[in-house]
Scaffold this motif. Structure first.
Motif, PDB file in Angstrom:
ATOM      1  N   LEU A  76       0.898   6.273   4.752  1.00 44.06           N
ATOM      2  CA  LEU A  76       1.476   5.212   3.923  1.00 44.06           C
ATOM      3  C   LEU A  76       2.794   5.684   3.319  1.00 44.06           C
ATOM      4  CD1 LEU A  76      -1.746   4.178   1.959  1.00 44.06           C
ATOM      5  CD2 LEU A  76      -0.695   2.938   3.874  1.00 44.06           C
ATOM      6  N   PRO A  77       3.657   4.759   2.905  1.00 42.93           N
ATOM      7  CA  PRO A  77       4.871   5.176   2.194  1.00 42.93           C
ATOM      8  C   PRO A  77       4.518   5.990   0.954  1.00 42.93           C
ATOM      9  CG  PRO A  77       4.972   2.835   2.741  1.00 42.93           C
ATOM     10  CD  PRO A  77       3.581   3.286   3.040  1.00 42.93           C
ATOM     11  N   ILE A  78       5.317   7.007   0.683  1.00 40.19           N
ATOM     12  CA  ILE A  78       5.142   7.823  -0.517  1.00 40.19           C
ATOM     13  C   ILE A  78       6.158   7.368  -1.551  1.00 40.19           C
ATOM     14  CG2 ILE A  78       5.259  10.134  -1.513  1.00 40.19           C
ATOM     15  CD1 ILE A  78       4.621  11.230   1.301  1.00 40.19           C
ATOM     16  N   VAL A  79       5.691   7.014  -2.732  1.00 41.90           N
ATOM     17  CA  VAL A  79       6.584   6.719  -3.853  1.00 41.90           C
ATOM     18  C   VAL A  79       6.656   7.968  -4.720  1.00 41.90           C
ATOM     19  CG1 VAL A  79       6.976   5.307  -5.905  1.00 41.90           C
ATOM     20  CG2 VAL A  79       6.073   4.253  -3.809  1.00 41.90           C
ATOM     21  N   ALA A  80       7.867   8.478  -4.905  1.00 42.65           N
ATOM     22  CA  ALA A  80       8.086   9.694  -5.681  1.00 42.65           C
ATOM     23  C   ALA A  80       8.851   9.365  -6.953  1.00 42.65           C
ATOM     24  CB  ALA A  80       8.872  10.712  -4.859  1.00 42.65           C
TER      25      ALA A  80
ATOM     26  N   LYS B  24       0.862  -1.183   0.000  1.00 42.71           N
ATOM     27  CA  LYS B  24       0.000   0.000   0.000  1.00 42.71           C
ATOM     28  C   LYS B  24       0.897   1.231   0.000  1.00 42.71           C
ATOM     29  CE  LYS B  24      -3.990  -1.991   2.421  1.00 42.71           C
ATOM     30  NZ  LYS B  24      -4.897  -1.849   3.599  1.00 42.71           N
ATOM     31  N   PHE B  25       0.551   2.187  -0.833  1.00 45.73           N
ATOM     32  CA  PHE B  25       1.393   3.378  -0.946  1.00 45.73           C
ATOM     33  C   PHE B  25       0.601   4.517  -1.582  1.00 45.73           C
ATOM     34  CE2 PHE B  25       1.676   1.161  -4.943  1.00 45.73           C
ATOM     35  CZ  PHE B  25       1.765   2.146  -5.915  1.00 45.73           C
ATOM     36  N   THR B  26       1.136   5.728  -1.450  1.00 39.71           N
ATOM     37  CA  THR B  26       0.643   6.865  -2.221  1.00 39.71           C
ATOM     38  C   THR B  26       1.734   7.235  -3.214  1.00 39.71           C
ATOM     39  OG1 THR B  26       1.481   8.459  -0.593  1.00 39.71           O
ATOM     40  CG2 THR B  26      -0.808   7.702  -0.345  1.00 39.71           C
ATOM     41  N   TYR B  27       1.373   8.070  -4.187  1.00 41.50           N
ATOM     42  CA  TYR B  27       2.310   8.313  -5.292  1.00 41.50           C
ATOM     43  C   TYR B  27       2.227   9.757  -5.764  1.00 41.50           C
ATOM     44  CZ  TYR B  27       4.255   8.292 -10.008  1.00 41.50           C
ATOM     45  OH  TYR B  27       4.986   8.594 -11.128  1.00 41.50           O
ATOM     46  N   MET B  28       3.388  10.284  -6.186  1.00 39.72           N
ATOM     47  CA  MET B  28       3.406  11.579  -6.863  1.00 39.72           C
ATOM     48  C   MET B  28       4.442  11.532  -7.979  1.00 39.72           C
ATOM     49  SD  MET B  28       5.312  14.024  -4.101  1.00 39.72           S
ATOM     50  CE  MET B  28       6.979  13.709  -3.525  1.00 39.72           C
ATOM     51  N   GLY B  29       4.108  12.183  -9.095  1.00 34.29           N
ATOM     52  CA  GLY B  29       5.032  12.222 -10.219  1.00 34.29           C
ATOM     53  C   GLY B  29       4.336  12.636 -11.497  1.00 34.29           C
ATOM     54  N   VAL B  30       5.086  12.597 -12.594  1.00 32.64           N
ATOM     55  CA  VAL B  30       4.572  12.961 -13.917  1.00 32.64           C
ATOM     56  C   VAL B  30       4.099  11.720 -14.666  1.00 32.64           C
ATOM     57  CG1 VAL B  30       5.204  13.991 -16.142  1.00 32.64           C
ATOM     58  CG2 VAL B  30       6.035  15.019 -14.007  1.00 32.64           C
ATOM     59  N   ALA B  31       4.891  10.639 -14.576  1.00 29.63           N
ATOM     60  CA  ALA B  31       4.518   9.381 -15.216  1.00 29.63           C
ATOM     61  C   ALA B  31       3.473   8.649 -14.378  1.00 29.63           C
ATOM     62  CB  ALA B  31       5.750   8.494 -15.391  1.00 29.63           C
ATOM     63  N   LEU B  32       2.702   7.774 -15.013  1.00 28.71           N
ATOM     64  CA  LEU B  32       1.760   6.939 -14.277  1.00 28.71           C
ATOM     65  C   LEU B  32       2.512   5.787 -13.635  1.00 28.71           C
ATOM     66  CD1 LEU B  32      -1.230   6.788 -16.803  1.00 28.71           C
ATOM     67  CD2 LEU B  32      -1.049   8.147 -14.694  1.00 28.71           C
ATOM     68  N   PRO B  33       2.244   5.462 -12.376  1.00 30.75           N
ATOM     69  CA  PRO B  33       2.947   4.360 -11.714  1.00 30.75           C
ATOM     70  C   PRO B  33       2.540   3.013 -12.277  1.00 30.75           C
ATOM     71  CG  PRO B  33       1.178   5.173 -10.314  1.00 30.75           C
ATOM     72  CD  PRO B  33       1.251   6.100 -11.500  1.00 30.75           C
ATOM     73  N   GLU B  34       3.413   2.015 -12.075  1.00 36.36           N
ATOM     74  CA  GLU B  34       3.152   0.675 -12.603  1.00 36.36           C
ATOM     75  C   GLU B  34       2.151  -0.093 -11.738  1.00 36.36           C
ATOM     76  OE1 GLU B  34       7.058  -0.922 -12.622  1.00 36.36           O
ATOM     77  OE2 GLU B  34       7.684   0.171 -14.429  1.00 36.36           O
ATOM     78  N   ARG B  35       1.956   0.338 -10.516  1.00 38.13           N
ATOM     79  CA  ARG B  35       0.965  -0.261  -9.621  1.00 38.13           C
ATOM     80  C   ARG B  35      -0.057   0.801  -9.224  1.00 38.13           C
ATOM     81  NH1 ARG B  35       3.593  -4.783  -7.179  1.00 38.13           N
ATOM     82  NH2 ARG B  35       4.937  -5.661  -8.805  1.00 38.13           N
ATOM     83  N   THR B  36      -1.183   0.351  -8.691  1.00 43.66           N
ATOM     84  CA  THR B  36      -2.252   1.283  -8.321  1.00 43.66           C
ATOM     85  C   THR B  36      -2.035   1.770  -6.898  1.00 43.66           C
ATOM     86  OG1 THR B  36      -3.811   0.153  -9.778  1.00 43.66           O
ATOM     87  CG2 THR B  36      -4.728   1.597  -8.086  1.00 43.66           C
ATOM     88  N   PRO B  37      -1.853   3.078  -6.710  1.00 43.43           N
ATOM     89  CA  PRO B  37      -1.655   3.604  -5.356  1.00 43.43           C
ATOM     90  C   PRO B  37      -2.980   3.845  -4.643  1.00 43.43           C
ATOM     91  CG  PRO B  37      -1.482   5.379  -6.951  1.00 43.43           C
ATOM     92  CD  PRO B  37      -1.718   4.116  -7.746  1.00 43.43           C
ATOM     93  N   ALA B  38      -2.895   3.988  -3.323  1.00 45.46           N
ATOM     94  CA  ALA B  38      -4.080   4.359  -2.551  1.00 45.46           C
ATOM     95  C   ALA B  38      -4.520   5.779  -2.895  1.00 45.46           C
ATOM     96  CB  ALA B  38      -3.784   4.238  -1.060  1.00 45.46           C
ATOM     97  N   ARG B  39      -3.557   6.630  -3.211  1.00 46.40           N
ATOM     98  CA  ARG B  39      -3.855   7.990  -3.647  1.00 46.40           C
ATOM     99  C   ARG B  39      -2.709   8.457  -4.534  1.00 46.40           C
ATOM    100  NH1 ARG B  39      -4.844  13.630  -0.663  1.00 46.40           N
ATOM    101  NH2 ARG B  39      -3.769  12.696   1.105  1.00 46.40           N
ATOM    102  N   ARG B  40      -3.055   9.258  -5.543  1.00 47.39           N
ATOM    103  CA  ARG B  40      -2.049   9.700  -6.502  1.00 47.39           C
ATOM    104  C   ARG B  40      -2.179  11.199  -6.729  1.00 47.39           C
ATOM    105  NH1 ARG B  40      -2.461  10.153 -12.220  1.00 47.39           N
ATOM    106  NH2 ARG B  40      -4.438   9.025 -12.191  1.00 47.39           N
ATOM    107  N   ILE B  41      -1.027  11.897  -6.711  1.00 50.67           N
ATOM    108  CA  ILE B  41      -0.971  13.302  -7.125  1.00 50.67           C
ATOM    109  C   ILE B  41      -0.167  13.346  -8.417  1.00 50.67           C
ATOM    110  CG2 ILE B  41      -0.136  15.616  -6.568  1.00 50.67           C
ATOM    111  CD1 ILE B  41      -0.714  15.055  -3.659  1.00 50.67           C
ATOM    112  N   HIS B  42      -0.853  13.688  -9.501  1.00 52.28           N
ATOM    113  CA  HIS B  42      -0.245  13.649 -10.831  1.00 52.28           C
ATOM    114  C   HIS B  42       0.050  15.060 -11.309  1.00 52.28           C
ATOM    115  CE1 HIS B  42      -0.433  13.468 -15.318  1.00 52.28           C
ATOM    116  NE2 HIS B  42       0.406  12.488 -15.086  1.00 52.28           N
TER     117      HIS B  42
END
Length: 316
Positions: free
Chosen positions: A289-293, A248-266
């Motif tokens: 949750l861990p943030i994937v950047a 489980k993680f949240t995500y921020m970035g320009v590209a779409l992540p390879e997995r589905t995050p709990a929340r995403r800031i695009h």
């Protein structure tokens, strides 16, 4: 917290804020990069209040802010190369490290013989500095180690009553701090990447070196301690590279992540990523949750983004 207009700040408000600075109090102010926590750089006791409010190590020097190049010469020794840089990049997100004059308190310099000087590209801030009549020492207006504030609300949350006044001009335009360039020696050294890209500096100057060792890095804030860190883990993902995705993680970035995050800031560009980085870190940490950047490319604003993300993740 007092609203100020970007172009035409109320002279009465500016005069009140400047009087507080001259009286040894602290005032939070907006710039194009992040909000700063300002104090009289000539007054060591006022500067000590800045360090106390932030919980900042006292050997971490502060950047001085000025309404123009001429004012900077009252606090630093400025040669022709530095004047050329000021003419080209000021007002703007470039801090120049120069030999300090004795009038600058040792507290503002972090005990060093040099001092960082900057003229922000922000009319309301320039009016404030001009009214102060003294160099304004101003690190980011947040608790040390936290993501920098890009709006007045975040300043109030982090600093609270430590600032006698917060000048609120809305969201900052750039979103990452200024580039810090050491021009106190023979070869300019990029101490901290920021709003002015390395490519622009090399186009103007020719040779620009990268720092070697802590003795060079200590001339700039934001280079020797963990900074910009949320309360949750930050992991760095580079598209196309092997990566151990959290369950489980949240995500921020320009590209779409390879997995589905709990929340995403695009973000739709790396410039937008830089602008929203600190706000995104503060927002996503709320999920616990861990943030994937996303790891950005090195060119342009990407160098500054890499620096801030690395420090948020504890990699530097």
């Amino acid at each position: 917290m007092v609203p100020v207009d970007f172009w035409n700040p109320d002279p009465t408000v500016i005069a009140r804020a400047a009087a507080l600075i001259r009286a040894g109090e602290l005032v939070a102010f907006p710039t194009e990069t992040v909000y700063g926590l300002g104090g009289n750089a000539l007054d060591g006791e006022a500067v000590k209040k800045i360090y106390a409010a932030k919980g900042r190590p006292s050997d971490n020097p502060l950047i001085l802010h000025f309404p123009g190049p001429e004012a900077a010469e009252t606090a630093a020794y400025v040669d022709d190369r530095a004047r050329g840089l000021m003419e080209r990049f000021w007002p703007g997100p470039l801090t120049l490290v120069l030999p300090a004059r004795d009038c600058v308190s040792k507290e503002a310099r972090g005990g060093l013989a040099t001092v960082g000087c900057r003229m922000p590209d922000y009319p309301a801030a320039l009016a404030f500095f001009a009214a102060c009549g003294v160099p304004v020492a101003g690190p980011s207006a947040n608790r040390s180690g936290r993501p920098s504030p890009t709006n007045a609300r975040t300043v109030a949350e982090d600093i609270g009553s430590a600032a006698a006044m917060i000048l609120d001009a809305g969201e900052c335009r750039v979103g990452v701090e200024s580039t810090v360039l050491d021009v106190s020696g023979a070869v300019p050294v990029l101490l901290r990447p920021g709003g002015v890209a390395m490519e622009e500096l090399r186009e103007f100057l020719g040779e620009v070196a990268l720092p070697v060792g802590v003795n060079e890095l200590k001339r700039s804030p934001g280079t020797r301690y963990r900074h910009y860190a949320p309360v949750v883990e930050v992991r760095v993902w580079e598209p196309g590279a092997a990566f151990d995705w959290p369950e489980k993680f949240t995500y921020m970035g320009v590209a779409l992540p390879e997995r589905t995050p709990a929340r995403r800031i695009h973000f739709d560009s790396f410039e937008a990523y830089a602008h929203g980085l600190f706000t995104a870190l503060r927002e996503l940490e709320k999920d616990g949750l861990p943030i994937v950047a996303q790891w950005p490319p090195l060119g342009g604003i990407g160098r500054a983004l890499r620096d801030r993300i690395s420090r948020a993740a504890g990699l530097l």
